[in-house]
Design an enzyme around this catalytic site. Sequence first.
Site, short mmCIF file in Angstrom:
data_model
loop_
_atom_site.label_atom_id
_atom_site.label_comp_id
_atom_site.label_asym_id
_atom_site.label_seq_id
_atom_site.Cartn_x
_atom_site.Cartn_y
_atom_site.Cartn_z
N SER A 44 -8.56 -5.91 -10.21
CA SER A 44 -7.23 -5.41 -10.60
C SER A 44 -6.37 -6.58 -11.08
O SER A 44 -5.61 -6.45 -12.05
CB SER A 44 -6.54 -4.74 -9.41
OG SER A 44 -7.00 -3.42 -9.26
N LYS B 146 0.87 -1.18 0.00
CA LYS B 146 0.00 0.00 0.00
C LYS B 146 0.89 1.22 0.00
O LYS B 146 2.05 1.15 0.43
CB LYS B 146 -0.88 0.00 1.25
CG LYS B 146 -2.11 0.86 1.15
CD LYS B 146 -3.27 0.17 0.48
CE LYS B 146 -4.40 1.14 0.22
NZ LYS B 146 -5.62 0.47 -0.25
N ASP C 43 -7.12 4.46 -4.36
CA ASP C 43 -7.77 4.34 -3.04
C ASP C 43 -8.35 5.73 -2.79
O ASP C 43 -8.55 6.48 -3.76
CB ASP C 43 -6.73 3.92 -1.97
CG ASP C 43 -7.37 3.55 -0.63
OD1 ASP C 43 -7.84 2.42 -0.49
OD2 ASP C 43 -7.43 4.41 0.28
P1 NDP Z 1 -12.92 7.94 -2.64
O1 NDP Z 1 -11.85 8.94 -2.44
O2 NDP Z 1 -13.46 7.69 -3.99
O3 NDP Z 1 -14.16 8.32 -1.71
C1 NDP Z 1 -14.06 8.42 -0.32
C2 NDP Z 1 -15.38 8.95 0.15
O4 NDP Z 1 -15.47 8.84 1.58
C3 NDP Z 1 -15.58 10.42 -0.18
O5 NDP Z 1 -16.93 10.63 -0.44
C4 NDP Z 1 -15.14 11.10 1.12
O6 NDP Z 1 -15.69 12.37 1.31
C5 NDP Z 1 -15.75 10.14 2.09
N1 NDP Z 1 -15.21 10.27 3.42
C6 NDP Z 1 -13.93 10.32 3.84
N2 NDP Z 1 -13.88 10.41 5.15
C7 NDP Z 1 -15.17 10.41 5.58
C8 NDP Z 1 -15.79 10.46 6.82
N3 NDP Z 1 -15.09 10.53 7.95
N4 NDP Z 1 -17.15 10.41 6.86
C9 NDP Z 1 -17.89 10.33 5.75
N5 NDP Z 1 -17.34 10.29 4.53
C10 NDP Z 1 -16.01 10.33 4.46
O7 NDP Z 1 -12.39 6.59 -1.97
P2 NDP Z 1 -12.88 5.11 -2.21
O8 NDP Z 1 -14.35 5.06 -2.40
O9 NDP Z 1 -12.00 4.50 -3.23
O10 NDP Z 1 -12.49 4.43 -0.82
C11 NDP Z 1 -13.38 4.38 0.29
C12 NDP Z 1 -12.94 3.29 1.24
O11 NDP Z 1 -12.94 2.03 0.54
C13 NDP Z 1 -11.52 3.43 1.80
O12 NDP Z 1 -11.49 2.90 3.11
C14 NDP Z 1 -10.70 2.54 0.88
O13 NDP Z 1 -9.51 2.10 1.51
C15 NDP Z 1 -11.67 1.40 0.66
N6 NDP Z 1 -11.42 0.58 -0.51
C16 NDP Z 1 -11.38 1.12 -1.77
C17 NDP Z 1 -11.17 0.33 -2.86
C18 NDP Z 1 -11.22 0.84 -4.26
O14 NDP Z 1 -11.15 0.03 -5.19
N7 NDP Z 1 -11.35 2.13 -4.49
C19 NDP Z 1 -10.89 -1.11 -2.71
C20 NDP Z 1 -11.04 -1.61 -1.37
C21 NDP Z 1 -11.27 -0.76 -0.33
P3 NDP Z 1 -14.83 13.70 1.05
O15 NDP Z 1 -14.96 13.93 -0.41
O16 NDP Z 1 -15.48 14.71 1.90
O17 NDP Z 1 -13.41 13.41 1.50
#
Ligand code: NDP
Length: 446
Positions: free
Chosen positions: A378, A127, A167
């Site tokens: 992936s 990571k 991520d």
């Molecule tokens: P993105 O950056 O696309 O989206 C993250 C989202 O979460 C945004 O809407 C962000 O809002 C919001 N967010 C962050 N912190 C908070 C909070 N405290 N409360 C509410 N909303 C919050 O990321 P991903 O969707 O890719 O990733 C989300 C999660 O999924 C992470 O934990 C990541 O590690 C996990 N994940 C992702 C994968 C992937 O393929 N993308 C694969 C496996 C796991 P804001 O815009 O305000 O920051």
Amino acid sequence: MSAQFVDSVMATVVARNPGETEFHQAVHEVAESVAVVIDKHPELAKAKIFERIVEPERQLMFRVPWMDDKGQVQVNRGFRVQFSSAIGPYKGGLRFHPSVYLGIIKFLGFEQVFKNALTTTAIGGGKGGSDFDPKAKSDNEVMRFCQSFMTELFRHVGPDTDVPAGDIGVGGREIGYMFGMYKKLTNTFTGVFTGKGLEYGGSLVRTEATGYGLVYFVSRILEARGMSWKGLKVVISGSGNVAIYAAQKAQQLGANVIALSDSNGYIVDPRGIKVDTVKRIKEVERGRIKEYAQEHSSAKYTEGWEGIWTTPCDVALPSATQNEIDEAAAKALVKNGCKAVGEGANMPSTPEAMKVFLDAGVSFAPAKAANAGGVATSALEMSQNSMRLSWPFEEVDARLKQIMDNIYDQCVQASEVYGAKGNLVIGANIAGFLKVAGAMMAQGLV
Ligand code: NDP
């Protein structure tokens, strides 16, 4: 013996990695689950397999200087933790968020090792990321940052060495800029990143994969309770990549997704969230979730992200960030009748929250298993790149579904064999650990 194993592992991990609380939390959960395996297999104890797994093979930290649009020099810190190559090249995303420090990258890298093993594809765990905040930056600023980041990272990654992906804060735009710089520096066009654009080697379904995979996995835990998605009220946190496509798939299967959030607040639309609106606001306009409520009068916006868990629902899919559901939030969900929780984000439930769910008989799908669809797809992208082929959407989607079914079956089976029937947290940790441990034993002391 079990408690002694956990205490001794944790004493070393905490002493060696001071202040890295998220990493300690992730190791503690796995150590507790696999203690029973270590008890049964003295050869794993003797070879110190777990003590070796908690120490990354390599960790890199580097300076990332770049210039903003005002001509000011900015300095960020870059990370790549190459955790385990026991079953394949290091594989795991890059996170760009101001909260990033070594402890976050290490917890994510550690989890990734077991998750990737569960996919049964040949990928190790790693990571990386940076404390860079892409929010409110221009495309040019993001590009300059990504290019500077790659001028160091390029020498440590490669299609058979380490294959990063996205991520939090890293989507198609960022992957494109980083891939472009890697290509220029190495004079090669290879599958060194996944999550690439479809025009230059990306795979269909990769964008949707984590969210879709999460819903496929949760379908199985619902089935085991004699339920289906039809008519269920679903609350999803976040409004990024995982949340959007989890919402889309849950709706396709007949659920009513009523809430989404971002780090500022959350929306509830009892008539069902219009995913197309969210996609436009978040993916195209890079706006805030509150804008949804300005466009749809049926929706209400509430400031503050924590309140989303007080929204009554049948299924909760935390898909934003780590430790977003604490004990109080878990109790609120249980009190309001939540029957199943599927973790889309990595480690979104605190240990106390997880205990509340398990004690209350809520069906619980842990992140390592439930969100593995992204990295699994992936791995499918890597296969297609190696073959210089591109599979149709239906084919990748069918493979994704098959992989999620297989992960579910492995977790159930491991939980039964090791005396914790139905506990998928323990099942996922043990099934992933056994695969990595087997490969490490075969390869000797390296
Ligand atoms: P993105 O950056 O696309 O989206 C993250 C989202 O979460 C945004 O809407 C962000 O809002 C919001 N967010 C962050 N912190 C908070 C909070 N405290 N409360 C509410 N909303 C919050 O990321 P991903 O969707 O890719 O990733 C989300 C999660 O999924 C992470 O934990 C990541 O590690 C996990 N994940 C992702 C994968 C992937 O393929 N993308 C694969 C496996 C796991 P804001 O815009 O305000 O920051």
